[in-house]
Motif scaffolding. Structure first.
Motif, short mmCIF file in Angstrom:
data_model
loop_
_atom_site.label_atom_id
_atom_site.label_comp_id
_atom_site.label_asym_id
_atom_site.label_seq_id
_atom_site.Cartn_x
_atom_site.Cartn_y
_atom_site.Cartn_z
N PHE A 139 0.45 -1.44 -0.11
CA PHE A 139 -0.11 0.16 0.34
C PHE A 139 0.61 1.22 0.01
O PHE A 139 0.34 2.27 -0.09
CB PHE A 139 -0.67 -0.01 1.08
N VAL A 140 2.00 0.78 -0.45
CA VAL A 140 2.90 2.12 -0.06
C VAL A 140 3.66 2.20 -0.88
O VAL A 140 4.85 3.21 -1.70
CB VAL A 140 3.74 2.41 1.61
N LEU A 141 3.75 0.92 -1.73
CA LEU A 141 5.38 0.76 -2.93
C LEU A 141 4.06 1.65 -4.09
O LEU A 141 3.69 0.81 -4.42
CB LEU A 141 5.63 -0.58 -3.39
N VAL A 142 4.46 2.25 -4.82
CA VAL A 142 3.74 3.29 -5.76
C VAL A 142 4.52 3.18 -7.70
O VAL A 142 5.05 3.53 -7.27
CB VAL A 142 3.80 4.37 -4.88
N CYS A 143 4.21 1.91 -8.25
CA CYS A 143 4.78 1.42 -9.50
C CYS A 143 3.83 2.44 -10.65
O CYS A 143 4.19 1.87 -11.84
CB CYS A 143 3.90 -0.11 -10.33
N ALA A 144 3.59 3.38 -10.57
CA ALA A 144 3.03 5.12 -11.23
C ALA A 144 1.47 4.32 -12.18
O ALA A 144 2.24 5.41 -13.71
CB ALA A 144 4.73 4.89 -12.33
N GLY A 145 1.47 3.33 -11.69
CA GLY A 145 0.15 3.46 -12.05
C GLY A 145 -0.94 3.23 -11.12
O GLY A 145 -1.05 3.39 -9.86
N LEU A 146 -2.21 3.64 -12.00
CA LEU A 146 -3.62 3.93 -10.93
C LEU A 146 -3.70 2.80 -10.48
O LEU A 146 -5.08 3.42 -9.80
CB LEU A 146 -4.29 5.02 -12.15
N GLY A 147 -3.56 1.71 -10.82
CA GLY A 147 -4.28 0.67 -10.24
C GLY A 147 -4.12 0.65 -8.65
O GLY A 147 -3.92 -0.50 -7.90
N CYS A 148 -2.78 1.09 -8.68
CA CYS A 148 -1.51 1.10 -7.11
C CYS A 148 -2.51 2.02 -5.97
O CYS A 148 -2.61 3.18 -6.53
CB CYS A 148 -0.21 1.73 -7.28
N PRO A 149 -2.59 1.03 -4.53
CA PRO A 149 -2.37 2.93 -4.15
C PRO A 149 -1.75 4.09 -4.21
O PRO A 149 -0.87 3.50 -5.26
CB PRO A 149 -2.41 2.60 -2.67
N PRO A 150 -2.64 5.30 -3.79
CA PRO A 150 -1.95 6.20 -4.54
C PRO A 150 -0.39 7.10 -3.29
O PRO A 150 -0.15 6.42 -2.37
CB PRO A 150 -2.86 7.63 -3.99
N ILE A 151 0.29 7.73 -4.61
CA ILE A 151 1.77 7.52 -3.59
C ILE A 151 0.91 9.17 -3.10
O ILE A 151 0.09 10.22 -3.30
CB ILE A 151 2.78 8.62 -4.61
N ILE A 152 2.16 9.56 -1.49
CA ILE A 152 1.56 10.28 -1.05
C ILE A 152 2.20 11.70 -0.86
O ILE A 152 3.68 11.85 -1.24
CB ILE A 152 1.82 9.54 0.59
N SER A 153 2.09 12.70 -0.52
CA SER A 153 2.66 14.15 -0.71
C SER A 153 4.01 14.53 0.41
O SER A 153 4.16 15.43 0.95
CB SER A 153 2.04 15.34 -0.94
N GLU A 154 4.40 12.95 1.08
CA GLU A 154 6.04 13.37 1.81
C GLU A 154 6.55 11.88 1.77
O GLU A 154 5.89 11.14 1.36
CB GLU A 154 5.34 13.27 3.31
N ALA A 155 7.31 12.20 2.31
CA ALA A 155 8.36 10.77 2.69
C ALA A 155 8.14 10.07 4.36
O ALA A 155 6.73 10.92 4.70
CB ALA A 155 9.78 11.55 2.59
N TYR A 156 8.29 8.53 4.36
CA TYR A 156 8.37 7.91 4.86
C TYR A 156 9.61 7.89 6.02
O TYR A 156 10.28 7.66 4.89
CB TYR A 156 7.52 6.57 4.46
N THR A 157 9.36 7.60 7.30
CA THR A 157 10.36 8.09 7.86
C THR A 157 10.33 7.04 8.72
O THR A 157 9.18 6.51 9.06
CB THR A 157 10.82 9.40 8.38
N PRO A 158 12.03 7.46 9.75
CA PRO A 158 12.02 6.09 10.46
C PRO A 158 11.34 5.81 12.18
O PRO A 158 10.28 5.64 12.16
CB PRO A 158 13.09 5.97 10.64
N TYR A 228 -5.29 -4.77 -13.56
CA TYR A 228 -5.36 -3.76 -12.52
C TYR A 228 -4.93 -2.36 -13.96
O TYR A 228 -4.66 -2.63 -15.09
CB TYR A 228 -3.79 -4.26 -13.00
N ASN A 229 -5.24 -1.20 -13.54
CA ASN A 229 -5.30 -0.56 -14.41
C ASN A 229 -3.71 0.21 -14.36
O ASN A 229 -3.76 0.60 -13.59
CB ASN A 229 -5.96 1.36 -13.39
N TRP A 230 -2.77 0.42 -15.60
CA TRP A 230 -1.47 0.49 -15.79
C TRP A 230 -1.30 1.68 -16.10
O TRP A 230 -0.34 1.95 -16.55
CB TRP A 230 -0.62 -0.66 -16.40
N SER A 231 -1.96 2.37 -16.42
CA SER A 231 -2.48 3.99 -16.57
C SER A 231 -1.89 4.91 -15.79
O SER A 231 -1.52 4.64 -14.69
CB SER A 231 -4.10 4.63 -17.45
N LEU A 232 -1.07 5.94 -16.67
CA LEU A 232 0.32 6.20 -15.20
C LEU A 232 -0.64 7.60 -14.34
O LEU A 232 -1.33 8.29 -15.27
CB LEU A 232 1.39 7.71 -16.24
N ASN A 233 -0.09 7.46 -13.59
CA ASN A 233 -0.31 8.55 -12.27
C ASN A 233 -0.10 9.63 -12.43
O ASN A 233 0.61 10.49 -11.55
CB ASN A 233 -0.31 7.75 -10.97
#
Length: 236
Positions: A139-158, A228-233
């Motif tokens: 749910f956090v690795l985003v493959c650039a396709g719209l089928g992925c859960p969305p990328i977030i506008s922040e970095a993941y931090t420890p 799966y929707n591989w259209s570019l996000n």
């Protein structure tokens, strides 16, 4: 001033953070805040001004992490994966889908954490293999396709990783476009088909999903998988 700097250095050593790692997390956060909006990436703007992306790729190459510090390791490679995906798209942009780029996931390599690796290596070898019971990676690795859960506008931090993983899992698994429910029939993303073993350690996919659902799915639901929707996000 010297005392403050010395204290920060001691803290970084204590938590196992190198100067490169700290810089990577900080720059990644600024990068995602600048170029990600509503789960989409402004590839066009990055293509026109790639300096911050190139700096991030360089920092990722020189950073060093270890599984002995699991949270830093996981957060680093999640961000590194998402940054490398963006780099791969920007290099060939404009494209309509990551699948339009030959070898995008399994052949094209990036130097991340001192290793020359593919995107599939990051996901399957460095993350899934080392942490086989952590299905929230999907749910956090985003493959650039719209089928992925969305990328977030922040970095993941420890320090925030556990909250971030949980938040994104809850968000995805309660999204009616991601988990499609109609009576006793449930349509799941092909992510659940491709990585079935990750979601069935304690039962079936429904058992796993219901750990995060506000309205549990029927235990005996009839499960199928939608394409799966591989259209570019990309930003519209």
């Amino acid at each position: 001033m010297k005392k403050i700097v010395f204290t920060i250095l001691i803290m970084c050593m204590h938590f196992g953070f190198s100067q490169e790692n700290q810089a990577f997390f900080s720059k990644a956060d600024a990068f995602f805040k600048t170029y990600v909006s509503n789960g989409r990436v402004n590839y066009k703007a990055i293509k026109e001004n790639p300096a911050s992306l190139d700096e991030l790729i360089s920092l990722a190459a020189n950073s060093k992490v270890s599984t002995s510090n699991a949270k830093e390791y996981q957060a680093f490679y999640i961000n590194a994966y998402n940054v490398a995906v963006i780099k791969g798209i920007v290099t060939k942009y404009p494209v309509k889908s990551p699948l339009d780029i030959k070898g995008f996931f399994d052949k094209n390599t990036y130097t991340l954490g001192g290793k020359k690796i593919t995107l599939n290596d990051v996901e399957n070898v460095l993350l899934r293999k080392n942490f086989p019971k952590e299905a929230r990676f999907h749910f956090v690795l985003v493959c650039a396709g719209l089928g992925c859960p969305p990328i977030i506008s922040e970095a993941y931090t420890p320090d925030l990783l556990e909250k971030q993983l949980q938040r994104q899992a809850v968000k995805a698994l309660n999204n009616p476009s991601f988990i499609k429910v109609k009576g006793n029939k449930v349509q799941l993303s092909q992510i659940f088909e491709w990585y079935k073993e990750d979601f069935t350690h304690e039962g079936n996919e429904i058992t796993y999903i219901n750990k995060f659902r506000k309205e549990p799915l029927p235990v005996k639901a009839k499960v199928s998988y939608y394409p799966y929707n591989w259209s570019l996000n990309k930003v519209k």
